[in-house]
Motif scaffolding. Structure first.
Motif, PDB file in Angstrom:
ATOM      1  N   GLN A  16      46.425  28.676  35.191  1.00  0.00           N
ATOM      2  CA  GLN A  16      45.881  27.576  34.399  1.00  0.00           C
ATOM      3  C   GLN A  16      45.221  26.531  35.292  1.00  0.00           C
ATOM      4  O   GLN A  16      44.198  25.955  34.924  1.00  0.00           O
ATOM      5  CB  GLN A  16      46.972  26.924  33.559  1.00  0.00           C
ATOM      6  CG  GLN A  16      47.458  27.813  32.433  1.00  0.00           C
ATOM      7  CD  GLN A  16      48.699  27.263  31.790  1.00  0.00           C
ATOM      8  OE1 GLN A  16      49.660  26.907  32.452  1.00  0.00           O
ATOM      9  NE2 GLN A  16      48.674  27.199  30.457  1.00  0.00           N
ATOM     10  N   VAL A  17      45.801  26.307  36.458  1.00  0.00           N
ATOM     11  CA  VAL A  17      45.200  25.367  37.407  1.00  0.00           C
ATOM     12  C   VAL A  17      43.821  25.880  37.808  1.00  0.00           C
ATOM     13  O   VAL A  17      42.836  25.142  37.801  1.00  0.00           O
ATOM     14  CB  VAL A  17      46.103  25.157  38.640  1.00  0.00           C
ATOM     15  CG1 VAL A  17      45.378  24.387  39.732  1.00  0.00           C
ATOM     16  CG2 VAL A  17      47.388  24.440  38.240  1.00  0.00           C
ATOM     17  N   GLU A  18      43.722  27.173  38.141  1.00  0.00           N
ATOM     18  CA  GLU A  18      42.447  27.773  38.545  1.00  0.00           C
ATOM     19  C   GLU A  18      41.420  27.752  37.410  1.00  0.00           C
ATOM     20  O   GLU A  18      40.255  27.430  37.616  1.00  0.00           O
ATOM     21  CB  GLU A  18      42.646  29.224  39.013  1.00  0.00           C
ATOM     22  CG  GLU A  18      43.326  29.366  40.345  1.00  0.00           C
ATOM     23  CD  GLU A  18      42.497  28.842  41.500  1.00  0.00           C
ATOM     24  OE1 GLU A  18      41.245  28.860  41.435  1.00  0.00           O
ATOM     25  OE2 GLU A  18      43.108  28.401  42.487  1.00  0.00           O
ATOM     26  N   LYS A  19      41.866  28.087  36.200  1.00  0.00           N
ATOM     27  CA  LYS A  19      40.957  28.235  35.069  1.00  0.00           C
ATOM     28  C   LYS A  19      40.534  26.892  34.469  1.00  0.00           C
ATOM     29  O   LYS A  19      39.396  26.749  34.016  1.00  0.00           O
ATOM     30  CB  LYS A  19      41.637  29.079  33.988  1.00  0.00           C
ATOM     31  CG  LYS A  19      40.779  29.350  32.787  1.00  0.00           C
ATOM     32  CD  LYS A  19      41.530  30.184  31.773  1.00  0.00           C
ATOM     33  CE  LYS A  19      40.692  30.314  30.513  1.00  0.00           C
ATOM     34  NZ  LYS A  19      41.437  30.848  29.411  1.00  0.00           N
ATOM     35  N   THR A  20      41.419  25.917  34.474  1.00  0.00           N
ATOM     36  CA  THR A  20      41.152  24.675  33.752  1.00  0.00           C
ATOM     37  C   THR A  20      41.085  23.442  34.648  1.00  0.00           C
ATOM     38  O   THR A  20      40.144  22.663  34.560  1.00  0.00           O
ATOM     39  CB  THR A  20      42.249  24.461  32.677  1.00  0.00           C
ATOM     40  OG1 THR A  20      42.324  25.621  31.865  1.00  0.00           O
ATOM     41  CG2 THR A  20      41.937  23.254  31.819  1.00  0.00           C
ATOM     42  N   VAL A  21      42.075  23.263  35.507  1.00  0.00           N
ATOM     43  CA  VAL A  21      42.170  22.017  36.269  1.00  0.00           C
ATOM     44  C   VAL A  21      41.088  21.920  37.341  1.00  0.00           C
ATOM     45  O   VAL A  21      40.415  20.890  37.456  1.00  0.00           O
ATOM     46  CB  VAL A  21      43.578  21.851  36.892  1.00  0.00           C
ATOM     47  CG1 VAL A  21      43.657  20.579  37.718  1.00  0.00           C
ATOM     48  CG2 VAL A  21      44.642  21.828  35.790  1.00  0.00           C
ATOM     49  N   ARG A  22      40.900  22.962  38.118  1.00  0.00           N
ATOM     50  CA  ARG A  22      39.891  22.901  39.187  1.00  0.00           C
ATOM     51  C   ARG A  22      38.475  22.695  38.631  1.00  0.00           C
ATOM     52  O   ARG A  22      37.736  21.864  39.145  1.00  0.00           O
ATOM     53  CB  ARG A  22      39.983  24.125  40.078  1.00  0.00           C
ATOM     54  CG  ARG A  22      41.307  24.175  40.839  1.00  0.00           C
ATOM     55  CD  ARG A  22      41.283  25.145  41.986  1.00  0.00           C
ATOM     56  NE  ARG A  22      42.581  25.493  42.476  1.00  0.00           N
ATOM     57  CZ  ARG A  22      43.418  24.690  43.118  1.00  0.00           C
ATOM     58  NH1 ARG A  22      43.086  23.445  43.330  1.00  0.00           N
ATOM     59  NH2 ARG A  22      44.585  25.120  43.544  1.00  0.00           N
ATOM     60  N   PRO A  23      38.067  23.406  37.563  1.00  0.00           N
ATOM     61  CA  PRO A  23      36.746  23.122  36.991  1.00  0.00           C
ATOM     62  C   PRO A  23      36.633  21.691  36.442  1.00  0.00           C
ATOM     63  O   PRO A  23      35.566  21.080  36.510  1.00  0.00           O
ATOM     64  CB  PRO A  23      36.610  24.157  35.866  1.00  0.00           C
ATOM     65  CG  PRO A  23      37.500  25.268  36.280  1.00  0.00           C
ATOM     66  CD  PRO A  23      38.658  24.619  36.981  1.00  0.00           C
ATOM     67  N   TRP A  24      37.719  21.171  35.901  1.00  0.00           N
ATOM     68  CA  TRP A  24      37.736  19.792  35.408  1.00  0.00           C
ATOM     69  C   TRP A  24      37.435  18.821  36.555  1.00  0.00           C
ATOM     70  O   TRP A  24      36.619  17.914  36.417  1.00  0.00           O
ATOM     71  CB  TRP A  24      39.094  19.514  34.761  1.00  0.00           C
ATOM     72  CG  TRP A  24      39.427  18.087  34.515  1.00  0.00           C
ATOM     73  CD1 TRP A  24      38.838  17.242  33.620  1.00  0.00           C
ATOM     74  CD2 TRP A  24      40.446  17.326  35.161  1.00  0.00           C
ATOM     75  NE1 TRP A  24      39.437  16.002  33.676  1.00  0.00           N
ATOM     76  CE2 TRP A  24      40.423  16.032  34.614  1.00  0.00           C
ATOM     77  CE3 TRP A  24      41.380  17.624  36.161  1.00  0.00           C
ATOM     78  CZ2 TRP A  24      41.290  15.034  35.023  1.00  0.00           C
ATOM     79  CZ3 TRP A  24      42.247  16.623  36.561  1.00  0.00           C
ATOM     80  CH2 TRP A  24      42.192  15.349  36.003  1.00  0.00           C
ATOM     81  N   ILE A  25      38.064  19.042  37.704  1.00  0.00           N
ATOM     82  CA  ILE A  25      37.815  18.179  38.862  1.00  0.00           C
ATOM     83  C   ILE A  25      36.376  18.337  39.338  1.00  0.00           C
ATOM     84  O   ILE A  25      35.693  17.354  39.619  1.00  0.00           O
ATOM     85  CB  ILE A  25      38.805  18.498  40.005  1.00  0.00           C
ATOM     86  CG1 ILE A  25      40.206  18.054  39.595  1.00  0.00           C
ATOM     87  CG2 ILE A  25      38.379  17.826  41.303  1.00  0.00           C
ATOM     88  CD1 ILE A  25      41.281  18.513  40.541  1.00  0.00           C
TER      89      ILE A  25
END
Length: 187
Positions: A164-173
């Motif tokens: 979820q970090v890879e799929k959602t959080v990193r693109p958000w940043i």
């Protein structure tokens, strides 16, 4: 661990023990809910030693909430990914103490404001139009993430996976950084 041998080493070890106990107590109870006695009890020392080493509870608090400085360097996105990884993991005691107390203790509020202003300035360096605003929004969002996960226990953040970090959080940043970052590699 070996016992300190010299008087100075014993004094330094006691001061460190008190500081670590204070960080834990401030992190759990905030400035107002923490007492010199509770710090001393956790450190296994007499309350007079807390005062002897640090002067007052407020002086000790100011030291206990100091966050380590770091620079973003050239890899802004990588730095932010590292920050988010820390904020999603177990919070360091000084961060927990600072965040818990920032809304009620002027010292913590000033320390957090200074820290966030420094982070914002570092992120905005050479970032073009609206760089400072985008940096401030990014820094504020990470603070919100920290509060929602560790202090409010927001369900969606309780068991966030690496996927979820890879799929959602990193693109958000990456999106928050705007045009400052062309390609941010996945980790």
């Amino acid at each position: 661990m070996d016992e300190p041998k010299t008087r100075a080493a014993k004094r330094a070890a006691t001061a460190q023990q008190i500081l670590e106990a204070a960080q834990f107590e401030f992190g759990e109870h905030g400035l107002e809910g923490t007492t010199v006695r509770s710090i001393a009890r956790r450190a296994g020392v007499d309350p007079s030693l807390v005062i002897q080493h640090y002067g007052s509870k407020n002086d000790l608090f100011a030291i206990a909430i100091r966050l380590p400085g770091d620079s973003t360097g050239d890899d802004v996105a990588g730095h932010l990914f590292d920050v988010v990884d820390v904020r999603l993991g177990e919070l360091p005691p000084e961060t927990r103490a600072l965040v818990r107390s920032m809304l009620t203790a002027p010292e913590a509020r000033a320390s957090m404001r200074d820290f966030l202003n420094e982070r914002t300035a570092n992120l905005a360096r050479g970032g073009g139009e609206d760089a400072e605003l985008r940096a401030a929004l990014t820094v504020s969002s990470i603070l919100g993430l920290t509060i929602a996960r560790h202090f409010l226990g927001l369900d969606a953040l309780a068991e966030i996976s690496e996927q979820q970090v890879e799929k959602t959080v990193r693109p958000w940043i990456t999106a928050a950084l705007g045009d400052d970052v062309d390609q941010v590699p996945s980790r």
